[in-house]
Write a protein that holds these residues in place. Structure first.
Motif, short mmCIF file in Angstrom:
data_model
loop_
_atom_site.label_atom_id
_atom_site.label_comp_id
_atom_site.label_asym_id
_atom_site.label_seq_id
_atom_site.Cartn_x
_atom_site.Cartn_y
_atom_site.Cartn_z
N ALA A 4 29.26 51.22 52.11
CA ALA A 4 29.47 50.71 53.46
C ALA A 4 29.67 49.20 53.46
O ALA A 4 29.92 48.63 54.51
CB ALA A 4 28.28 51.09 54.33
N HIS A 5 29.51 48.55 52.32
CA HIS A 5 29.68 47.11 52.28
C HIS A 5 30.12 46.68 50.89
O HIS A 5 29.93 47.40 49.91
CB HIS A 5 28.38 46.41 52.64
N LEU A 6 30.70 45.49 50.81
CA LEU A 6 31.04 44.90 49.52
C LEU A 6 29.81 44.20 48.95
O LEU A 6 29.02 43.65 49.70
CB LEU A 6 32.18 43.90 49.68
N PRO A 7 29.66 44.19 47.63
CA PRO A 7 28.48 43.56 47.03
C PRO A 7 28.59 42.04 46.95
O PRO A 7 27.69 41.39 46.44
CB PRO A 7 28.44 44.18 45.63
N PHE A 8 29.69 41.46 47.44
CA PHE A 8 29.88 40.02 47.40
C PHE A 8 30.91 39.63 48.46
O PHE A 8 31.55 40.49 49.06
CB PHE A 8 30.37 39.58 46.02
N VAL A 9 31.03 38.34 48.69
CA VAL A 9 32.04 37.83 49.62
C VAL A 9 33.22 37.33 48.80
O VAL A 9 33.10 36.32 48.09
CB VAL A 9 31.47 36.70 50.49
N PRO A 10 34.35 38.01 48.84
CA PRO A 10 35.49 37.62 48.00
C PRO A 10 36.04 36.24 48.37
O PRO A 10 36.09 35.87 49.54
CB PRO A 10 36.53 38.71 48.30
N GLU A 11 36.42 35.49 47.35
CA GLU A 11 37.07 34.21 47.55
C GLU A 11 38.59 34.31 47.42
O GLU A 11 39.30 33.34 47.72
CB GLU A 11 36.52 33.18 46.55
N ALA A 12 39.07 35.45 46.94
CA ALA A 12 40.51 35.70 46.83
C ALA A 12 40.73 37.20 46.79
O ALA A 12 39.83 37.97 46.42
CB ALA A 12 41.08 35.05 45.57
N VAL A 13 41.93 37.60 47.19
CA VAL A 13 42.31 39.02 47.14
C VAL A 13 43.59 39.13 46.31
O VAL A 13 44.55 38.38 46.53
CB VAL A 13 42.54 39.60 48.54
N ILE A 14 43.56 40.05 45.34
CA ILE A 14 44.72 40.27 44.47
C ILE A 14 45.26 41.67 44.72
O ILE A 14 44.51 42.65 44.69
CB ILE A 14 44.33 40.09 42.99
N PHE A 15 46.56 41.74 44.96
CA PHE A 15 47.21 42.98 45.36
C PHE A 15 48.08 43.54 44.24
O PHE A 15 48.88 42.82 43.64
CB PHE A 15 48.15 42.73 46.55
N ASP A 16 47.97 44.83 43.99
CA ASP A 16 49.02 45.55 43.29
C ASP A 16 50.22 45.60 44.24
O ASP A 16 50.09 45.30 45.44
CB ASP A 16 48.52 46.96 42.93
N MET A 17 51.37 46.00 43.75
CA MET A 17 52.55 46.04 44.60
C MET A 17 53.00 47.48 44.90
O MET A 17 52.90 47.96 46.03
CB MET A 17 53.71 45.26 43.97
N ASP A 18 53.48 48.18 43.87
CA ASP A 18 54.05 49.51 44.08
C ASP A 18 52.97 50.53 44.40
O ASP A 18 52.01 50.70 43.65
CB ASP A 18 54.83 49.95 42.84
#
Length: 228
Positions: A4-18
């Motif tokens: 129900a929650h993330l274990p941390f607060v992300p400082e960046a998000v990295i995306f796959d594409m396809d």
């Protein structure tokens, strides 16, 4: 698992594409299957699905095993022609990608692309889909020595953003990409597209959600918790 929650607060998000941002997995498989049929090869769907998330070298090897090197090259050449027409028209977005990027804009969270696609094609696809300028860095298989499931492209993305890998959230659709993100020491969220996670994939212990909208809401909860 789907906490129900993330274990941390992300400082960046990295995306796959396809398959994650662009509905390209179906287009790619469709073009390959059509090219194969045109050349007299009625190959099973399981073969095409086995290529999802893998590098071009792996896909070539799978086709070599199925129809031989000479026929493989003919199929790939024809499928490239078919797929270029799809790319030029703009590969459709996966649901929720614009809303996710708008959310990151609002919160000034840096983001990068980490894809197994080669750089020239990746740039054309993102540009035609209107997404190219929405990322701070584009990292592709052309830029690293080892493709996914090796962590190279994800580590490059983190370096490009200037963020420690452990502070990066990864959005992926394929098991191969999930393994790459875990190997990089990142926290992946898998949003399956064509391949549903089996027991082996679920045993990796990462987050699995149904949509990019679910991932956005999870990220929003994490940021809200930081403010409380």
């Amino acid at each position: 698992m789907s906490p129900a929650h993330l274990p941390f607060v992300p400082e960046a998000v990295i995306f796959d594409m396809d398959g994650l941002m662009l509905d390209s997995e179906r287009a790619i498989i469709g073009c390959l299957a059509e090219a194969a049929r045109e050349l007299g090869h009625d190959l099973p769907e399981v073969l095409w699905l086995s290529m999802v998330g893998h590098s071009e070298a792996v896909c070539r090897h799978l086709l070599d095993e199925a129809i031989g090197e000479a026929q493989r090259e003919r199929v790939l050449q024809r499928s490239h022609v078919l797929y270029e027409a799809v790319v030029a028209a703009g590969v459709p977005h996966r649901p929720g990608i614009i809303e996710m990027l708008d959310f990151l804009d609002i919160h000034r969270i840096p983001r990068a692309v980490a894809t197994s696609t080669r750089r020239p094609l990746a740039l054309r696809k993102l540009d035609a889909a209107g997404l190219l300028l929405r990322f701070d860095a584009i990292c592709t298989s052309s830029d690293v020595e080892h493709p996914k499931p090796a962590p190279d492209v994800y580590l490059l993305a983190a370096r490009s953003l200037g963020i420690e890998p452990v502070r990066c959230l990864v959005l992926e659709d394929s098991p191969t990409g999930v393994r790459a993100a875990l190997a990089a020491g990142m926290h992946p969220i898998q949003i399956p597209d064509l391949l549903e996670p089996d027991d082996t994939v679920r045993a990796l212990g990462h987050t699995i959600l149904q949509s990019l909208d679910d991932a956005r809401m999870l990220l929003e909860q994490s940021l809200l918790g930081e403010l409380l």
